[in-house]
Design an enzyme around this catalytic site. Structure first.
Site, PDB file in Angstrom:
ATOM      1  N   GLU A 230       1.246  -0.989   0.480  1.00  0.00           N
ATOM      2  CA  GLU A 230       0.381   0.257  -0.129  1.00  0.00           C
ATOM      3  C   GLU A 230       0.880   1.435   0.007  1.00  0.00           C
ATOM      4  O   GLU A 230       1.084   1.063   0.970  1.00  0.00           O
ATOM      5  CB  GLU A 230      -1.084  -0.042   0.942  1.00  0.00           C
ATOM      6  CG  GLU A 230      -2.374   0.902   1.181  1.00  0.00           C
ATOM      7  CD  GLU A 230      -1.461   2.437   1.726  1.00  0.00           C
ATOM      8  OE1 GLU A 230      -0.997   3.211   0.240  1.00  0.00           O
ATOM      9  OE2 GLU A 230      -1.723   2.560   2.461  1.00  0.00           O
ATOM     10  N   CYS A 264      -2.524   9.053   2.773  1.00  0.00           N
ATOM     11  CA  CYS A 264      -2.172   8.187   2.183  1.00  0.00           C
ATOM     12  C   CYS A 264      -2.466   8.574   1.259  1.00  0.00           C
ATOM     13  O   CYS A 264      -3.233   9.189  -0.079  1.00  0.00           O
ATOM     14  CB  CYS A 264      -1.841   6.869   2.020  1.00  0.00           C
ATOM     15  SG  CYS A 264      -3.060   5.865   2.363  1.00  0.00           S
TER      16      CYS A 264
END
Length: 471
Positions: A230, A264
């Site tokens: 990720e 993120c």
């Protein structure tokens, strides 16, 4: 000479928080390998009971853990408390996800036998955690891994080791062996050694695209290791026809500046219809001007704290100057608010006039604005990135959203919600440089166990009906 210990500092004050010795990768992995078979042999019900006890241990230590998160990351205490709540909530979500995503099944088979689908743990999994959510994000790997029957070696970010250690202690107090969940203290060198270690069966990583690509390249010749990456995003917010300018600005500010932009899923690029540009951008600036930037425990509570360290603040400042010198038009300048500490004001810059916009994840409170004339141009601009984690449409009709959803390349697509409004009860991940098609959250169960297909009979029974000579 390599450093013998890791030291953690408070971003908000520069004071030392914690120090500890760097761990021995070989020793930690060997210990995990010895412990794994007994843990995997535990009944699923036992593993589930133990992770539920872990949730209770986190509840007992919630204030201490939130305080440590705030000290190590600089995020406001209110936000650290929501992170601790996410750690607790992750347990029941992971239990449901494991039952849903890795359920056992029996099917009919030939000759009155059975066919079965079951799942097995991989073995020893390395979890590499980030600094922005030092408890919640690694926990989102660790809990599903444990439920599936894996042992875990957890290397927290070298910037937030104390939080990682506190999290592991909660697992240990719950009755999960310190050999089954181990913390490896170290920096990039230890992380690289852990990833490449022959005793590791999988790598679960959350962090930058640069580090994730390095992991992927390192393990490209070893397809036997599970790798889940990720890696963040350069996330777009598209604003189209809506009369609700104040609500629109609030969603934009929440997307861009929550956690000082260190998410993120943070909104990095604001793409606005030309006819709405002046109203939207002026309202976003007005709201950004009101944001309180402060230390975690300040009163009144700040909306955002500092970025993680001075090096990060310096890099963001240089990036803002680069955008300015390359055709960007400042709407709200990026300002260092305290000398020697990484407090930054939220910044907004119009980059419509730039001929080449850098496609990088600027991990901080820096929002770039682009003006467009039609919806196709807005979607094309939103997709003008190698990343593909999160995207939001604010305003527009249901038909507009259907077009947006169908054409946008992202793993999280929202309508009239912030880019960082992801649910732990759904899969979380992206495409392109944002991930490798191993979404976490609800789908973490998928990469924590592998499916095993079986055909079974209680006695051997077989015949060959064609191609044999007569006796």
């Amino acid at each position: 000479m390599a450093a013998a210990e890791i030291v953690s500092y408070e971003p908000a004050t520069g004071a030392e928080v914690w120090r500890g010795k760097i761990g021995d990768v070989d020793e930690v992995v060997a210990r995990a390998r010895r412990a794994w078979p007994a843990w995997a042999a535990q009944p699923l019900a036992t593993r589930i009971e133990l992770v539920r006890r872990f949730a209770n241990e986190v509840r007992k230590d919630a204030d201490k853990l939130a305080t440590m998160i705030s000290r190590e990351t600089g995020k406001p205490l209110w936000e650290a408390r929501t992170e601790v709540e996410s750690v607790v909530n992750k347990v029941e979500i992971s239990i449901r996800a494991y039952a849903d995503r890795t359920s056992q099944r029996k099917l009919d088979s030939a000759l009155q036998g059975t066919a079965a689908l079951r799942h097995k743990p991989h073995g020893v999994l390395a979890v590499l955690g980030p600094y922005n959510f030092p408890a919640h994000l690694p926990n989102g790997h660790i809990v599903p891994a444990l439920i599936a029957g894996n042992a875990v070696v957890f290397k927290p970010s070298e910037k937030t080791p104390a939080t990682g250690e506190m999290l592991a202690q909660c697992f240990h107090r719950a009755g999960i062996s310190a050999a089954v969940v181990q913390v490896l203290i170290g920096g990039p060198a230890e992380g690289q050694a852990l990833v490449a270690h022959d005793g590791i069966d999988g790598v679960l990583f959350t962090g930058s695209a640069h580090a994730g690509i390095a992991i992927n390249r390192k393990l490209a010749s070893n397809p036997g290791k599970m790798v889940a990456l990720e890696m963040g995003g350069n996330n777009p917010i598209v604003v189209w026809d809506t009369p609700k300018i104040e609500d629109t600005a609030t969603l934009i500010v929440q997307s861009a500046f929550t956690s000082a932009g260190q998410r993120c899923t943070a909104g990095r690029r604001l793409i606005v219809k030309s006819s709405m540009y002046d109203a939207v951008v002026s309202q976003v600036k007005h709201l950004a001007d009101r944001i309180i930037v402060g230390a975690p425990f300040d009163e009144p509570a700040p909306f955002m704290g500092p970025v993680i360290d001075n090096r990060t603040a310096d890099g963001l400042t240089e990036s803002f100057v680069y955008l300015l010198s390359s055709g960007g038009r400042p709407i709200k300048h990026l300002v260092r608010l305290q000398e020697g500490l990484p407090f930054l004001s939220p910044a907004i810059i119009d980059v419509t006039g730039m001929t080449e916009r850098p496609d990088v994840e600027l991990f901080g409170p820096l929002l770039q604005v682009v003006k467009v004339d039609d919806f196709d141009e807005a979607i094309a601009e939103a997709n003008n990135t190698r990343f593909g984690l999160s995207a939001s449409l604010i305003g527009g009709t249901p038909q507009d959203y259907n077009r947006f959803w169908a054409n946008i390349r992202a793993g999280v697509v929202n309508w009239n919600r912030p880019t960082n409004g992801a649910s732990s009860a759904a899969p979380f991940g992206g495409i392109g440089l944002s991930g490798n098609h191993r979404p976490s959250a609800y789908y973490a169960a998928d990469y924590c166990a592998y499916p095993v297909a079986s055909t079974e009979m209680d006695q051997p029974r077989a015949s060959i009906g064609v191609g044999l000579r007569s006796e």
